[in-house]
Design an enzyme around this catalytic site. Structure first.
Site, PDB file in Angstrom:
ATOM      1  N   GLY A  49       0.803  -1.226   0.000  1.00 20.47           N
ATOM      2  CA  GLY A  49       0.000   0.000   0.000  1.00 20.47           C
ATOM      3  C   GLY A  49       0.830   1.267   0.000  1.00 20.47           C
ATOM      4  O   GLY A  49       0.358   2.320   0.415  1.00 20.47           O
ATOM      5  N   GLY A  84       0.098  61.426 -22.917  1.00 20.02           N
ATOM      6  CA  GLY A  84       0.221  61.341 -24.368  1.00 20.02           C
ATOM      7  C   GLY A  84       0.787  60.054 -24.914  1.00 20.02           C
ATOM      8  O   GLY A  84       1.091  59.954 -26.103  1.00 20.02           O
ATOM      9  N   SER A 134      -7.682  63.931 -26.387  1.00 21.20           N
ATOM     10  CA  SER A 134      -8.956  64.043 -25.660  1.00 21.20           C
ATOM     11  C   SER A 134      -8.999  65.249 -24.737  1.00 21.20           C
ATOM     12  O   SER A 134     -10.029  65.537 -24.138  1.00 21.20           O
ATOM     13  CB  SER A 134      -9.191  62.775 -24.837  1.00 21.20           C
ATOM     14  OG  SER A 134      -8.138  62.586 -23.905  1.00 21.20           O
ATOM     15  N   VAL A 182     -13.572  25.419 -28.633  1.00 24.74           N
ATOM     16  CA  VAL A 182     -12.164  25.186 -28.976  1.00 24.74           C
ATOM     17  C   VAL A 182     -11.476  24.228 -28.019  1.00 24.74           C
ATOM     18  O   VAL A 182     -10.338  23.826 -28.245  1.00 24.74           O
ATOM     19  CB  VAL A 182     -11.375  26.518 -29.032  1.00 24.74           C
ATOM     20  CG1 VAL A 182     -11.879  27.385 -30.162  1.00 24.74           C
ATOM     21  CG2 VAL A 182     -11.442  27.253 -27.700  1.00 24.74           C
ATOM     22  N   GLY A 183     -12.149  23.841 -26.938  1.00 26.39           N
ATOM     23  CA  GLY A 183     -11.534  22.909 -25.997  1.00 26.39           C
ATOM     24  C   GLY A 183     -12.526  22.408 -24.975  1.00 26.39           C
ATOM     25  O   GLY A 183     -13.549  23.046 -24.709  1.00 26.39           O
ATOM     26  N   GLY A 240     -12.758  20.177 -21.046  1.00 26.87           N
ATOM     27  CA  GLY A 240     -11.961  19.767 -19.905  1.00 26.87           C
ATOM     28  C   GLY A 240     -12.814  19.303 -18.752  1.00 26.87           C
ATOM     29  O   GLY A 240     -14.003  19.028 -18.907  1.00 26.87           O
ATOM     30  N   VAL A 259     -14.259  25.320 -23.388  1.00 29.54           N
ATOM     31  CA  VAL A 259     -13.697  26.635 -23.692  1.00 29.54           C
ATOM     32  C   VAL A 259     -14.236  27.028 -25.058  1.00 29.54           C
ATOM     33  O   VAL A 259     -14.201  26.232 -25.992  1.00 29.54           O
ATOM     34  CB  VAL A 259     -12.156  26.591 -23.733  1.00 29.54           C
ATOM     35  CG1 VAL A 259     -11.589  27.978 -23.987  1.00 29.54           C
ATOM     36  CG2 VAL A 259     -11.604  26.015 -22.443  1.00 29.54           C
ATOM     37  N   ASP A 310       2.239  23.047 -12.041  1.00 30.10           N
ATOM     38  CA  ASP A 310       1.809  22.068 -13.048  1.00 30.10           C
ATOM     39  C   ASP A 310       2.413  22.407 -14.407  1.00 30.10           C
ATOM     40  O   ASP A 310       1.722  22.446 -15.412  1.00 30.10           O
ATOM     41  CB  ASP A 310       0.284  22.015 -13.141  1.00 30.10           C
ATOM     42  CG  ASP A 310      -0.205  20.758 -13.873  1.00 30.10           C
ATOM     43  OD1 ASP A 310       0.559  19.773 -13.946  1.00 30.10           O
ATOM     44  OD2 ASP A 310      -1.345  20.758 -14.379  1.00 30.10           O
TER      45      ASP A 310
END
EC number: 2.7.11.12
Length: 1003
Positions: A237, A634, A645, A699-700, A702, A707, A816
């Site tokens: 174990g 600027g 502005s 696009v993904g 998980g 996503v 990770d």
């Protein structure tokens, strides 16, 4: 816009990803895993200079025996030989076992053969099975409930404790434990009794217990077939001590009566955490008591504390002997020690006292014999190890003194650290006896001071040791009435002048600001030593050389411009060369009160920094606010053809401005860097509302959902939207991780890290809106490229290093790091994504988190880790880039095999990897002792950047996007080839959330 299912990061994945994030809520281990087969840094470099760094058949040369690290290595090899007996649940048959051993020995050559047979190029990873990152704890309730019925109270006898200790000491996970830790664990195990036929563990069932056989026999059953027996003293174990996972075998009782000692993972890791935390705190406190280290920074003291070694001595045992060469400092943690000189007892040392500090600085014999009077425990550190983790101690101490003095100086306080380091590197250190006139007016010195101080002579000095008096010359006639009563005056006069004491400087103080500001001013003071003294002297010539020929005013102007420009994203990540050219391009323009500098409505083409004076900002006739010294305005005119502005006018009699024109800026910043800046500024300018987002495609996918690529309807800007299911987050107990992920992502602002635009929430989902990265994963890119050459590996590793360095400077551990968590942008530059495992570090972390193949040894073990774990992953990535497979556990069938290989496996380099600089860097990154791992010393990533592997690489051009990437993406690459429009979604107005969702209130 409606709800999507989600993933906690902007990621795209392969159909069979090897991925994802992780956050196993368990304690992990400490800073001192078993040392690698790779030689220690100094030894590795020595071996590099030989004829070859690789042995026949891809085997790496073994280090010679003798050092503590090497002795530990030999112990690990012995433990490996015992593993088959100690962990019989992993044995199947003798034939299978032998086959497995052959595979381990020939692992890398087998990969070579595959590569040689392939036409080319070599492939990354082959057919290896790569483990997913550990995410959450498996449910062990079934096993826990079954074992509860077998639990009995039992007082441990000496023989019981001996059996438990012996088993723990030969266990791989426990191999780095000291005696106190083994003892604490031995006391924590529980007693379980079983009858014939009782099941201890079930194959496929999650478990959290590690067992040692106290008595009786147990059989190991795999797929309903008995494959082995477990006898008294053996254990099983082991993986449960690292994290909960499915049992690989069923263990059933064979004897009429049998018993086991068992410890639950949570108890095991909590025990180690408490011991490790307490020991670190105690050792840190002991170190603080050593006056010798008082000038070290907190970070430097922590580095030394991590490297301290615990040593035990029995009564009568000599700790050090008079006359022997000394190179170790000892601090008494417990017990007493007798000090004797020439066989005469002098004194007794108690807890907290220390000896041997001079051994860290000087090659001199011990001046006394110190003997343990009772069982005594010391923590110690040797000069060699100290040099490896901190550098030469005396140099470090002196550098700290000078750095602190410069930072307190009115002249040098605004200098960046790099400039201060160059100044410190240019000083001359000299020793002086007592009552010595070190400096006199007009730089007259004693002859022994040498011609070093001729010409402009000394402009600034630091007191490193001792004490000096500083005198000023005054006209004797004008001060005669006061000098007789002044206790600070000297009776010694020179002509019509006399000396008056103006200051006494001690260790850590400095003098000379006025002479630095006025380089041509003659030195008009007298400096005298009050005892043996060591000074660091900065001469005019050294100062000029360090400042690049500029005078101090020019340098101060440059530093002010640098500090201001680095506050703005438009300039923050320019290369050093681009920044220098830009700052030198600034010109000074003067305006008088009431004169307009820019006018509202006109097309802008200049950027301004206020050097002196004040300006007023006007909207129409309305006064909006005023700006003063070192404010700026600027900057948008450098990138955009926009109308001003507001009007800006001079608001003081004279206003001096530093000015740079747009055409000059565009000559300096162009190509990929200019495109990157334009995209980043546009993204920051856009005010995005959830209702204005239109889903284009998925696009993904998980753990938490999907996503999606979305488009902002008003501006047509495209983004990635990660949609996180609240129910999934709660079910997996990931609330804290999601909240921390958002917090960390919101703070990140680096070109090689994914940019979070904003977050949203509704009743069902949390949403992360990020920049869209279209070049696909680095994981796929390196498979298209084949084995990476030197420049290709340099490019990707250096980019990763810069991204992680940015996080580490903010005390964020990524935890990770792997190619799947790195995307390529449209220009082929990297973007670090997926912060689901990241953590803001405060002290040490104990959580087992990350992807097994990339985990550092100190994460797997149970005694705490720091930012060093990410540095180990650099080595794994570099090995994968240049060698193909992973360095440890590449062919492993389960996580325990991976962990065993990381903790004790050999680091072997294929024959086709011949770049000795790369091999050396991999060895030093994959060093199992984090204290001496390159990048983990007090020098930080400077050691990596200056390693020979990067000697022909331009880090500055990488930062300025002036290098050609190894792979330029063609078109847009996404893992999920979803249908147009993504998932069907329902409109949601963001209804008030229920109380249980209070954890996501920041979204």
């Amino acid at each position: 816009m409606g709800a999507c299912s989600s993933k906690a990061q902007h990621q795209t994945r392969d159909p069979e990803p090897r991925e994802q994030q992780a956050a196993q809520e368990q304690k992990s281990t400490g800073p001192s895993g078993a040392p690698n087969d790779a030689p220690a840094p100094a030894e590795a470099e020595r071996k590099m200079s030989g004829s070859s760094a690789t042995a026949p058949k891809g085997e790496m040369p073994t280090a010679s025996t003798g050092t503590p690290e090497q002795q530990q290595q030999q112990q690990q090899q012995q433990q490996q030989q015992q593993e088959q007996q100690q962990h019989p649940e992993h044995q199947q048959s003798e034939k299978q076992q032998q086959h497995g051993e052959e595979q381990q020995q020939e692992r890398k050559p087998s990969q070579q053969q595959q590569n040689e047979e392939a036409a080319a190029p070599h492939k990354h990873g082959g057919e290896r099975k790569v483990q997913k990152a550990i995410k959450q704890q498996e449910d062990t309730q079934a096993e826990d409930a079954r074992l509860l019925g077998h639990l009995e109270k039992r007082e441990k006898t000496p023989s019981d404790l001996s059996l438990i200790r012996d088993s723990l000491s030969t266990n791989l996970v426990c191999s780095s434990l000291n005696d106190a830790e083994v003892e604490a664990l031995a006391n924590a195990v529980e007693f379980f009794t079983f009858k014939k036929g009782d099941v201890v563990t079930k194959q496929g069932e999650s478990g959290s217990y590690f067992f040692i056989v106290h008595s009786g026999e147990f059989e190991v059953i795999v797929n309903d077939k008995v494959v082995n027996k477990i006898l008294t003293g053996q254990a099983f174990g082991e993986i449960s001590l690292i994290h909960n996972s499915a049992r690989t075998a069923t263990i059933k009782t064979l004897s009429e009566d049998a018993a086991l000692w068992g410890v639950q993972r949570q108890v095991f890791r909590e025990t180690l955490k408490q011991l490790s935390s307490r020991n670190f705190a105690e050792n840190r406190q002991f170190l603080a008591s050593v006056k010798f280290f008082e000038m070290l920074t907190e970070a430097q003291k922590n580095v030394i504390t991590n490297a301290l070694v615990v040593q035990s001595f029995q009564p009568g045992q000599a700790i050090v002997k008079e006359g022997e060469k000394g190179d170790v400092l000892y601090i008494l943690k417990s017990g007493k020690a007798l000090v004797s000189i020439k066989n005469k007892e002098v004194r007794v040392l108690q807890r907290g006292e220390y000896f041997g500090e001079r051994a860290l600085l000087y090659d001199e014999p011990r001046s006394a014999t110190i003997t343990a009077e009772e069982p005594t425990v010391c923590v110690s550190i040797g000069r060699d190890l100290l040099d490896r983790v901190l550098g030469n101690l005396q140099h470090v101490l002196f550098r700290n003194i000078m750095l602190e003095a410069l930072q307190q100086s009115k002249v040098f306080a605004s200098f960046p650290t790099e400039q201060l380091s160059r100044l410190i590197g240019s000083v001359v250190v000299k020793d002086y006896p007592e009552n010595y006139i070190i400096l006199d007016r007009e730089n007259r010195t004693r002859a022994s001071a040498s011609a070093l101080f001729s010409a402009q002579g000394v402009r600034f000095f630091f007191v490193l040791e001792g004490e000096v008096s500083v005198f000023a010359y005054k006209d004797k006639s004008s001060s005669s009435s006061s000098s007789s009563s002044s206790s600070s005056s000297s009776s010694s006069a020179e002509g019509e002048m006399e000396l008056h004491l103006i200051d006494t400087l001690k260790r850590g103080q400095a003098f000379g600001d006025e002479y630095v500001l006025s380089p041509n001013k003659p030195f008009a003071h007298c400096v005298k030593s009050n005892g043996p003294t060591k000074l660091a002297l900065l001469t005019a010539s050294a100062l000029t050389a360090t400042l690049g020929g500029q005078d101090i005013d020019e340098t101060l102007d440059y530093n002010n411009k640098l500090a201001i420009t680095k506050k703005m994203y438009i300039f923050r990540y320019l290369s050093e060369q681009q920044t220098q050219t830009l700052i030198k391009a600034f010109k000074t323009v003067r305006y008088t009160q009431g004169e307009s500098i820019i006018r509202e409505g006109e097309i802008g083409s200049r950027f301004f920094i206020i050097k002196l004076g004040e300006v007023v900002i006007l909207k129409g006739e309305k006064r909006v606010r005023t700006l003063g010294r070192h404010d700026y305005f600027g900057e948008r005119a450098l990138l955009h053809d926009e109308r001003r502005s507001a009007t800006v006018a001079a608001n003081s009699p004279e206003v001096d401005l530093w000015v740079v024109d747009k055409d000059v800026f565009l000559q300096i910043v162009k190509g990929p860097m200019l495109t990157h800046l334009e995209e980043r500024i546009r993204m920051q300018d856009t005010k995005v509302e959830f209702k204005d987002l239109n889903v284009v495609r998925v696009v993904g996918r998980g753990t938490f959902g999907t996503v999606k690529l979305v488009q902002h309807i008003p501006t047509q800007m495209r983004y990635a939207l990660k949609c996180v299911s609240r129910k999934s987050v709660v079910a997996l107990n990931q609330q804290d991780h999601i909240r921390l992920e958002r917090e960390i992502m919101a703070e990140n602002d680096h070109p090689f890290i994914i940019r979070l635009v904003r977050t949203f929430r509704d009743k069902e989902f949390l949403y992360f809106l990020t920049e869209l990265v279209t070049g696909g994963e680095l994981y796929d890119a390196i498979r298209k490229l084949g084995l990476l050459g030197r420049y290709q590996a340099q490019f990707y590793l250096a980019s990763i290093v810069l991204a992680i360095e940015y996080l580490h400077e903010r005390n964020i551990a990524y935890r990770d790091l792997k190619p799947e968590n790195i995307l390529l942008d449209s220009q082929g530059y990297v973007k670090l994504i997926d912060f689901g495992c990241a953590k803001k570090m405060q002290g040490r972390a104990y959580t087992l988190v990350g992807t097994p193949h990339y985990m550092a040894p100190e994460v797997i073990l149970g005694k705490g880790y720091t930012l060093t774990a990410d540095t180990w992953a650099f080595g794994v990535c570099l090995y994968e880039f240049m060698c193909g497979p992973l360095p440890f556990g590449n062919d492993a069938e389960d996580q325990l095999e991976i962990f065993r290989d990381i903790l004790a496996g050999k680091l072997i380099f294929p024959h086709y990897v011949t770049d000795q600089d790369a091999i050396n860097l991999m060895k030093r990154l994959l060093c199992r002792l984090p204290e001496v791992r390159i990048g983990c010393s007090i020098n930080g990533y400077k050691d990596i950047k200056e390693h020979a592997f990067f000697s022909d690489f331009d880090w500055d051009r990488l930062a300025g996007r002036d290098l050609s990437p190894p792979l330029l993406p063609k078109g847009e690459i996404y893992a999920e080839d979803a249908e147009e429009g993504g998932l069907d979604i329902e409109e949601d107005e963001g209804i008030e959330l229920e109380d249980e969702y209070e954890w996501d209130k920041d979204f």
